[in-house]
Design a protein around this motif. Sequence first.
Motif, PDB file in Angstrom:
ATOM      1  N   TYR A  44       0.828  -1.208   0.000  1.00 16.42           N
ATOM      2  CA  TYR A  44       0.000   0.000   0.000  1.00 16.42           C
ATOM      3  C   TYR A  44       0.859   1.253   0.000  1.00 16.42           C
ATOM      4  CZ  TYR A  44      -4.532  -2.186   0.330  1.00 16.42           C
ATOM      5  OH  TYR A  44      -5.676  -2.882   0.035  1.00 16.42           O
ATOM      6  N   ASP A  46       3.879   1.533  -1.256  1.00 13.12           N
ATOM      7  CA  ASP A  46       4.427   1.660  -2.602  1.00 13.12           C
ATOM      8  C   ASP A  46       3.392   2.240  -3.565  1.00 13.12           C
ATOM      9  OD1 ASP A  46       6.878   0.709  -1.808  1.00 13.12           O
ATOM     10  OD2 ASP A  46       6.614  -1.295  -2.662  1.00 13.12           O
ATOM     11  N   CYS A  47       2.142   1.842  -3.404  1.00  9.37           N
ATOM     12  CA  CYS A  47       1.064   2.378  -4.238  1.00  9.37           C
ATOM     13  C   CYS A  47       0.941   3.886  -4.037  1.00  9.37           C
ATOM     14  CB  CYS A  47      -0.255   1.693  -3.883  1.00  9.37           C
ATOM     15  SG  CYS A  47      -1.736   2.575  -4.463  1.00  9.37           S
ATOM     16  N   ASP A  50       3.685   6.060  -5.417  1.00 14.00           N
ATOM     17  CA  ASP A  50       3.917   5.874  -6.856  1.00 14.00           C
ATOM     18  C   ASP A  50       5.114   4.973  -7.138  1.00 14.00           C
ATOM     19  OD1 ASP A  50       1.763   7.585  -7.626  1.00 14.00           O
ATOM     20  OD2 ASP A  50       3.041   9.316  -7.212  1.00 14.00           O
ATOM     21  N   GLY A  52       4.661   1.452  -6.900  1.00 15.73           N
ATOM     22  CA  GLY A  52       4.144   0.128  -7.224  1.00 15.73           C
ATOM     23  C   GLY A  52       2.700   0.174  -7.674  1.00 15.73           C
ATOM     24  N   LYS A  53       2.171  -1.012  -7.957  1.00 17.59           N
ATOM     25  CA  LYS A  53       0.786  -1.147  -8.404  1.00 17.59           C
ATOM     26  C   LYS A  53      -0.172  -0.863  -7.255  1.00 17.59           C
ATOM     27  CE  LYS A  53       1.833  -4.593 -11.903  1.00 17.59           C
ATOM     28  NZ  LYS A  53       1.603  -5.962 -12.359  1.00 17.59           N
ATOM     29  N   CYS A  54      -1.395  -0.474  -7.608  1.00 17.60           N
ATOM     30  CA  CYS A  54      -2.426  -0.184  -6.613  1.00 17.60           C
ATOM     31  C   CYS A  54      -3.607  -1.136  -6.743  1.00 17.60           C
ATOM     32  CB  CYS A  54      -2.949   1.239  -6.792  1.00 17.60           C
ATOM     33  SG  CYS A  54      -1.757   2.539  -6.455  1.00 17.60           S
ATOM     34  N   THR A  55      -4.090  -1.606  -5.621  1.00 20.06           N
ATOM     35  CA  THR A  55      -5.369  -2.300  -5.593  1.00 20.06           C
ATOM     36  C   THR A  55      -6.454  -1.219  -5.651  1.00 20.06           C
ATOM     37  OG1 THR A  55      -5.529  -2.150  -3.185  1.00 20.06           O
ATOM     38  CG2 THR A  55      -4.437  -4.121  -4.086  1.00 20.06           C
ATOM     39  N   GLY A  58      -6.181   0.674  -2.481  1.00 18.61           N
ATOM     40  CA  GLY A  58      -5.000   1.521  -2.482  1.00 18.61           C
ATOM     41  C   GLY A  58      -5.191   2.750  -3.346  1.00 18.61           C
ATOM     42  N   LYS A  59      -5.833   2.583  -4.496  1.00 21.49           N
ATOM     43  CA  LYS A  59      -6.096   3.710  -5.383  1.00 21.49           C
ATOM     44  C   LYS A  59      -7.039   4.702  -4.712  1.00 21.49           C
ATOM     45  CE  LYS A  59      -7.564   5.023 -10.042  1.00 21.49           C
ATOM     46  NZ  LYS A  59      -7.673   6.372  -9.622  1.00 21.49           N
ATOM     47  N   LYS A  62      -5.007   6.568  -2.182  1.00 24.95           N
ATOM     48  CA  LYS A  62      -4.090   7.476  -2.876  1.00 24.95           C
ATOM     49  C   LYS A  62      -4.837   8.685  -3.435  1.00 24.95           C
ATOM     50  CE  LYS A  62      -0.953   7.403  -6.815  1.00 24.95           C
ATOM     51  NZ  LYS A  62      -0.341   6.549  -7.817  1.00 24.95           N
TER      52      LYS A  62
END
Length: 134
Positions: A44, A46-47, A50, A52-55, A58-59, A62
Amino acid sequence: MVSRNLMILCCLVVAVVAKPTYTDKYDNIDLEEFKENKRLLLAYVDCILDKGKCTAEGKALKDNLLDATETGCEKCTEKQKEGSYEMIEHLIKNEPEIWNELCAKYDPTGKWRKEYEEKAKAKGIKIPQKISTK
């Protein structure tokens, strides 16, 4: 006629006074899982940084984090406010490197950092020195 007008006026007042809140769709996420599972926490982090990928969750976090930080979480539900303070206290106490990275991105002036750290300090949480990221 008077009662109908009064009802319309009351509805208008409620519509104007009611503040919009962020979605409560994720209000029941188990925060203990994030505190106990560093791999999940880092995903989370990392999301939102910026890196890593976001679930979907997480998005959503963010997308609202900067606004929530800048407004003192005024659009947060009570559950979100409680959860935010719980996670902030956890990061300050147990993950100061992550706390510093998040502050650098979302609170570069330190305005909100000071407030959150003072609240944590009032609860007996020792505030670590800011770690240089240079």
